[in-house]
Design a protein around this motif. Sequence first.
Motif, PDB file in Angstrom:
ATOM      1  N   LEU A  35       0.740  -1.228  -0.015  1.00  0.00           N
ATOM      2  CA  LEU A  35      -0.351   0.009  -0.018  1.00  0.00           C
ATOM      3  C   LEU A  35       0.683   1.299   0.046  1.00  0.00           C
ATOM      4  CD1 LEU A  35      -2.624  -1.463   2.536  1.00  0.00           C
ATOM      5  CD2 LEU A  35      -2.927  -0.923   0.266  1.00  0.00           C
ATOM      6  N   LYS A  36       1.855   1.423   0.674  1.00  0.00           N
ATOM      7  CA  LYS A  36       3.004   2.196   0.854  1.00  0.00           C
ATOM      8  C   LYS A  36       3.464   2.577  -0.516  1.00  0.00           C
ATOM      9  CE  LYS A  36       4.011   2.241   5.741  1.00  0.00           C
ATOM     10  NZ  LYS A  36       5.336   1.930   6.629  1.00  0.00           N
ATOM     11  N   VAL A  37       3.726   1.523  -1.112  1.00  0.00           N
ATOM     12  CA  VAL A  37       4.545   1.524  -2.553  1.00  0.00           C
ATOM     13  C   VAL A  37       3.291   2.282  -3.600  1.00  0.00           C
ATOM     14  CG1 VAL A  37       5.482   0.481  -4.606  1.00  0.00           C
ATOM     15  CG2 VAL A  37       6.274   0.109  -2.249  1.00  0.00           C
ATOM     16  N   GLN A  38       2.240   1.679  -3.595  1.00  0.00           N
ATOM     17  CA  GLN A  38       0.997   1.859  -4.418  1.00  0.00           C
ATOM     18  C   GLN A  38       0.705   3.655  -4.243  1.00  0.00           C
ATOM     19  OE1 GLN A  38      -2.261  -0.437  -3.657  1.00  0.00           O
ATOM     20  NE2 GLN A  38      -1.643  -1.778  -5.053  1.00  0.00           N
ATOM     21  N   GLU A  39       0.529   3.918  -2.987  1.00  0.00           N
ATOM     22  CA  GLU A  39       0.275   5.501  -2.554  1.00  0.00           C
ATOM     23  C   GLU A  39       1.579   6.429  -3.004  1.00  0.00           C
ATOM     24  OE1 GLU A  39      -1.851   6.214   0.869  1.00  0.00           O
ATOM     25  OE2 GLU A  39      -2.802   4.263   0.872  1.00  0.00           O
ATOM     26  N   GLU A  40       2.655   5.838  -2.922  1.00  0.00           N
ATOM     27  CA  GLU A  40       3.797   6.651  -3.272  1.00  0.00           C
ATOM     28  C   GLU A  40       4.026   7.075  -4.860  1.00  0.00           C
ATOM     29  OE1 GLU A  40       8.569   5.591  -3.281  1.00  0.00           O
ATOM     30  OE2 GLU A  40       7.683   6.009  -1.198  1.00  0.00           O
ATOM     31  N   ARG A  41       3.700   5.631  -5.618  1.00  0.00           N
ATOM     32  CA  ARG A  41       3.847   5.828  -6.939  1.00  0.00           C
ATOM     33  C   ARG A  41       2.556   6.642  -7.822  1.00  0.00           C
ATOM     34  NH1 ARG A  41       6.320  -0.086  -8.301  1.00  0.00           N
ATOM     35  NH2 ARG A  41       8.229   0.255  -7.192  1.00  0.00           N
ATOM     36  N   ILE A  42       1.768   6.368  -7.076  1.00  0.00           N
ATOM     37  CA  ILE A  42       0.324   7.072  -8.051  1.00  0.00           C
ATOM     38  C   ILE A  42       0.224   8.584  -7.502  1.00  0.00           C
ATOM     39  CG2 ILE A  42      -2.037   6.806  -8.095  1.00  0.00           C
ATOM     40  CD1 ILE A  42      -1.963   3.715  -7.653  1.00  0.00           C
ATOM     41  N   ARG A  43       0.617   9.213  -8.525  1.00  0.00           N
ATOM     42  CA  ARG A  43       0.657  10.671  -8.455  1.00  0.00           C
ATOM     43  C   ARG A  43      -0.055  11.390  -9.396  1.00  0.00           C
ATOM     44  NH1 ARG A  43       2.115  12.203  -2.962  1.00  0.00           N
ATOM     45  NH2 ARG A  43       2.943  10.412  -2.029  1.00  0.00           N
ATOM     46  N   VAL A  44      -0.990  12.323  -9.322  1.00  0.00           N
ATOM     47  CA  VAL A  44      -1.705  13.046 -10.635  1.00  0.00           C
ATOM     48  C   VAL A  44      -1.447  14.617 -10.256  1.00  0.00           C
ATOM     49  CG1 VAL A  44      -3.099  11.140 -11.173  1.00  0.00           C
ATOM     50  CG2 VAL A  44      -3.885  12.576  -9.559  1.00  0.00           C
ATOM     51  N   GLU A  45      -0.977  15.136 -10.891  1.00  0.00           N
ATOM     52  CA  GLU A  45      -1.082  16.605 -11.030  1.00  0.00           C
ATOM     53  C   GLU A  45      -2.452  17.242 -11.020  1.00  0.00           C
ATOM     54  OE1 GLU A  45       1.400  18.427  -9.728  1.00  0.00           O
ATOM     55  OE2 GLU A  45       2.142  16.300  -9.540  1.00  0.00           O
ATOM     56  N   LYS A  46      -3.277  16.989 -11.810  1.00  0.00           N
ATOM     57  CA  LYS A  46      -4.671  17.208 -11.888  1.00  0.00           C
ATOM     58  C   LYS A  46      -5.319  16.478 -12.832  1.00  0.00           C
ATOM     59  CE  LYS A  46      -4.741  20.410 -15.662  1.00  0.00           C
ATOM     60  NZ  LYS A  46      -5.305  21.759 -16.262  1.00  0.00           N
ATOM     61  N   LEU A  47      -6.582  16.285 -12.838  1.00  0.00           N
ATOM     62  CA  LEU A  47      -7.208  15.263 -13.815  1.00  0.00           C
ATOM     63  C   LEU A  47      -8.206  16.373 -14.352  1.00  0.00           C
ATOM     64  CD1 LEU A  47      -8.129  12.262 -11.488  1.00  0.00           C
ATOM     65  CD2 LEU A  47      -6.634  12.464 -13.473  1.00  0.00           C
ATOM     66  N   SER A  48      -8.144  16.322 -15.677  1.00  0.00           N
ATOM     67  CA  SER A  48      -9.115  17.007 -16.597  1.00  0.00           C
ATOM     68  C   SER A  48     -10.548  16.378 -16.583  1.00  0.00           C
ATOM     69  CB  SER A  48      -8.598  17.544 -18.002  1.00  0.00           C
ATOM     70  OG  SER A  48      -8.564  16.097 -18.659  1.00  0.00           O
ATOM     71  N   SER A  49     -11.471  16.767 -17.120  1.00  0.00           N
ATOM     72  CA  SER A  49     -12.697  15.864 -17.226  1.00  0.00           C
ATOM     73  C   SER A  49     -12.638  14.790 -18.114  1.00  0.00           C
ATOM     74  CB  SER A  49     -13.994  16.683 -17.503  1.00  0.00           C
ATOM     75  OG  SER A  49     -13.759  17.372 -18.837  1.00  0.00           O
ATOM     76  N   ASP A  50     -11.653  15.008 -19.254  1.00  0.00           N
ATOM     77  CA  ASP A  50     -11.413  13.792 -20.124  1.00  0.00           C
ATOM     78  C   ASP A  50     -10.840  12.717 -19.358  1.00  0.00           C
ATOM     79  OD1 ASP A  50     -12.800  14.888 -22.167  1.00  0.00           O
ATOM     80  OD2 ASP A  50     -10.953  15.830 -23.228  1.00  0.00           O
TER      81      ASP A  50
END
Length: 172
Positions: free
Chosen positions: A20-35
Amino acid sequence: MEGVESMEFANYRPEWLDVLKVQEERIRVEKLSSDEVLRLGTIMVRLAKEKYKKPAALRVITSGQVTFSFLMDGTDRNNEWWMDKKLNTCRMTGVSSIRSLVEVAEGLRPMEPEFEIENNFALCGGCFPLKNAAGKTIGYALCSGLPHECDHQLVADALSELLGIEIPSLIG
């Protein structure tokens, strides 16, 4: 910790914490457009049908509002209620709802009195915080309807596909 001994926890494995720690560290998004939100939601729907082969309720929240919601045939208001509870847990702890479960059950996070309010919080998988590179939460992705570790992993799998990254899995 007094409340922990008396509370029943969803099934989990202590070794999930490292994953879980690795997943949460690697999964990063700056922003999510509606698309991008639509693409994430579509990936989650496809995974529920093709990989997990079960109906699921799915939701993405960005900018404080629901930006994607899909209730597959076979889900109902109960699944929405569970997603609300998982969301409350994730918002309170700042980590995925399943990580909150493992940390509380293993004595690594205090047992907050709010967690024992059954109708408001759920220590189980299914809500994943969407964080940017600086670690600020910018949204949430949710699933309900599968075994709770699969609720979590479906969301993590969808995010890793969206971002084109590899992550470890809770499911062997």
